[in-house]
Every structure is written in structure tokens, then in C-alpha cells.
Design a protein around this motif. Structure first.
Motif, PDB file in Angstrom:
ATOM      1  N   ASN A  87      28.696  73.575 -30.644  1.00  0.00           N
ATOM      2  CA  ASN A  87      29.583  74.207 -31.813  1.00  0.00           C
ATOM      3  C   ASN A  87      29.395  73.628 -33.353  1.00  0.00           C
ATOM      4  O   ASN A  87      30.144  74.084 -34.420  1.00  0.00           O
ATOM      5  CB  ASN A  87      30.747  74.696 -31.491  1.00  0.00           C
ATOM      6  N   GLU A  92      26.286  77.125 -36.702  1.00  0.00           N
ATOM      7  CA  GLU A  92      25.463  78.001 -37.885  1.00  0.00           C
ATOM      8  C   GLU A  92      24.685  79.640 -36.888  1.00  0.00           C
ATOM      9  O   GLU A  92      25.631  81.124 -37.181  1.00  0.00           O
ATOM     10  CB  GLU A  92      24.967  78.451 -39.324  1.00  0.00           C
ATOM     11  N   MET A  94      25.680  79.785 -33.508  1.00  0.00           N
ATOM     12  CA  MET A  94      26.825  80.506 -32.566  1.00  0.00           C
ATOM     13  C   MET A  94      27.135  81.473 -33.205  1.00  0.00           C
ATOM     14  O   MET A  94      28.177  81.653 -33.737  1.00  0.00           O
ATOM     15  CB  MET A  94      27.653  79.235 -32.240  1.00  0.00           C
ATOM     16  N   PRO A  95      27.819  82.467 -31.395  1.00  0.00           N
ATOM     17  CA  PRO A  95      28.434  83.938 -32.282  1.00  0.00           C
ATOM     18  C   PRO A  95      29.623  83.833 -31.917  1.00  0.00           C
ATOM     19  O   PRO A  95      30.694  84.333 -32.058  1.00  0.00           O
ATOM     20  CB  PRO A  95      28.331  84.683 -31.297  1.00  0.00           C
ATOM     21  N   GLY A  96      30.436  82.582 -31.276  1.00  0.00           N
ATOM     22  CA  GLY A  96      31.307  82.176 -30.885  1.00  0.00           C
ATOM     23  C   GLY A  96      31.646  80.200 -30.819  1.00  0.00           C
ATOM     24  O   GLY A  96      31.163  79.821 -30.783  1.00  0.00           O
ATOM     25  N   MET A 131      34.001  84.905 -27.727  1.00  0.00           N
ATOM     26  CA  MET A 131      34.004  85.387 -28.966  1.00  0.00           C
ATOM     27  C   MET A 131      35.109  85.832 -29.812  1.00  0.00           C
ATOM     28  O   MET A 131      36.210  86.512 -28.877  1.00  0.00           O
ATOM     29  CB  MET A 131      33.218  86.757 -28.814  1.00  0.00           C
ATOM     30  N   ASP A 134      36.654  91.666 -33.715  1.00  0.00           N
ATOM     31  CA  ASP A 134      36.367  92.234 -35.369  1.00  0.00           C
ATOM     32  C   ASP A 134      38.223  92.965 -35.811  1.00  0.00           C
ATOM     33  O   ASP A 134      38.415  92.212 -37.001  1.00  0.00           O
ATOM     34  CB  ASP A 134      35.907  92.673 -35.953  1.00  0.00           C
TER      35      ASP A 134
END
Length: 208
Positions: A87, A92, A94-96, A131, A134
Motif C-alpha cells: 500500500n 498508485e 493498488m485498487p484498495g 475496496m 464509489d
């Protein structure tokens, strides 16, 4: 980071000890040297005894030697290392937020003729990706936790011109993964590669 070394010159080089070493790392409290490690430079040869950096649970140990003939030998082990380091170092990509721990051990050797030999073993009980949604109202606290794998094991071996690797892991919803890879003639112009993957999944939504 801080470092302290004691020692002195010898007729053919230098001999001493690494007596103190500490590193500040993200996701882990300060790592400190558990015991002094012997360091010797002798007539072009270099060796360092086992040096272990530890925190309350996490540890990283290394030892090795380099001969002026070109021969190299090393060993390593690590335990309770947080996967969350990714992390920080690859934020950048890593999606979560990655959660879990990894451990492993291995050795590597290079002979005078340049051939390489070694073994490696990695294990991780579980890895999860938290995650951020949105649409926060669609999940509790606006986040979802995905199981990436559990009971992960990787075994690899290097034998001169040949290498093998086996990976096993459990996936979400009782899925599983087993992969095998074999490479021959590594230094040749046309290496041989053979692989096999078995991934049964009771559901088509293994990460759902």
C-alpha cells in the motif's frame, strides 16, 4: 535508519561486527538488529553472519558470502511481514488496501562457473483487498472486503539450467488454484517452458 559497526584492520583485510542497525518502515514498527552479526573482509572475500531485523512479530534474517572467485552463497528468511507494505511502495497500482501477512525462506548459490542453484518457499494464510466503493451507501462503511486467496504456498527450485515452481492457494467461495511451471535450458537461445494450471471454481463469481 541508524547503523553502528565495530572492528578493525587485519593483515589481509578487515574483521568486525554489525552491532546496531535500525530501520523505520511503513506498516511495521521500527526494525532493530536482534544480535550482532559478524562481518569479515579477507583478501577479496566478503562474508556476513546471520543478521536478523526484528519487531514484535515481524522478522527478516539474512546471511551470505561473496568470494573473489565469483562464487556467491546466501540465505534468507522472513516472518509475519505485512502485505500492507504494498500500500505504501506501490500505492498508485493498488485498487484498495491490501491486508494479510507473508512468510518465507530460501537460499541461493552461484558457483565459480556461473551456474545458479537455490530454493525458495513462501506462505501466506490469507490476503484480502479492502475496496473503497464509489457509492458508499451500497455497503457498510462504504467499503467491500474481497478475499484474494487463503492457504497460499509457493515452492521454487533452481538447478543450474533448470527451474521449477509450484503454487497452491484457496480462492473465495471454495475455489482453488494449483499451478506448476518448469523451465529448461535457461541460458540457452531457446529455453523450454512447460506449465499447468488447475483452478476449479464452484461459482463464476469467485471474488463476489
Amino acid at each position: 535508519a541508524s547503523l553502528e559497526v565495530w572492528g578493525g584492520r587485519t593483515p589481509t583485510g578487515w574483521s568486525g561486527e554489525l552491532v546496531r542497525l535500525s530501520l523505520d518502515t511503513p506498516e511495521i514498527d521500527e526494525l532493530t538488529l536482534r544480535d550482532p552479526a559478524r562481518v569479515v573482509l579477507d583478501d577479496g572475500n566478503v562474508s556476513i553472519g546471520q543478521a536478523c531485523l526484528v519487531e514484535s512479530q515481524s522478522s527478516l534474517c539474512l546471511q551470505g558470502s561473496l568470494q573473489k572467485s565469483g562464487a556467491v552463497e546466501g540465505r534468507y528468511s522472513f516472518d509475519h511481514v505485512p502485505l500492507g507494505l504494498a500500500n505504501v511502495f506501490a500505492a498508485e497500482a493498488m485498487p484498495g488496501q491490501l491486508r494479510g501477512e507473508i512468510a518465507g525462506e530460501g537460499n541461493i548459490r552461484r558457483d565459480v562457473d556461473g551456474q545458479m542453484f537455490g530454493e525458495a518457499y513462501l506462505s501466506s494464510a490469507r490476503a484480502q483487498m479492502v475496496m473503497l466503493d464509489d457509492a458508499p451507501r451500497e455497503s457498510v462503511l462504504g467499503q467491500r472486503t474481497l478475499l484474494l486467496y487463503e492457504n497460499h504456498e509457493l515452492r521454487a527450485a533452481l538447478r543450474g539450467m533448470n527451474a521449477t515452481a509450484t503454487l497452491t492457494a484457496g480462492l473465495q467461495n471454495e475455489g482453488s488454484l494449483r499451478a506448476q511451471l518448469a523451465v529448461t535450458n535457461l541460458a540457452g537461445t531457446s529455453p523450454g517452458i512447460e506449465g499447468k494450471v488447475n483452478a476449479p471454481m464452484p461459482t463464476l463469481a469467485p471474488f463476489g
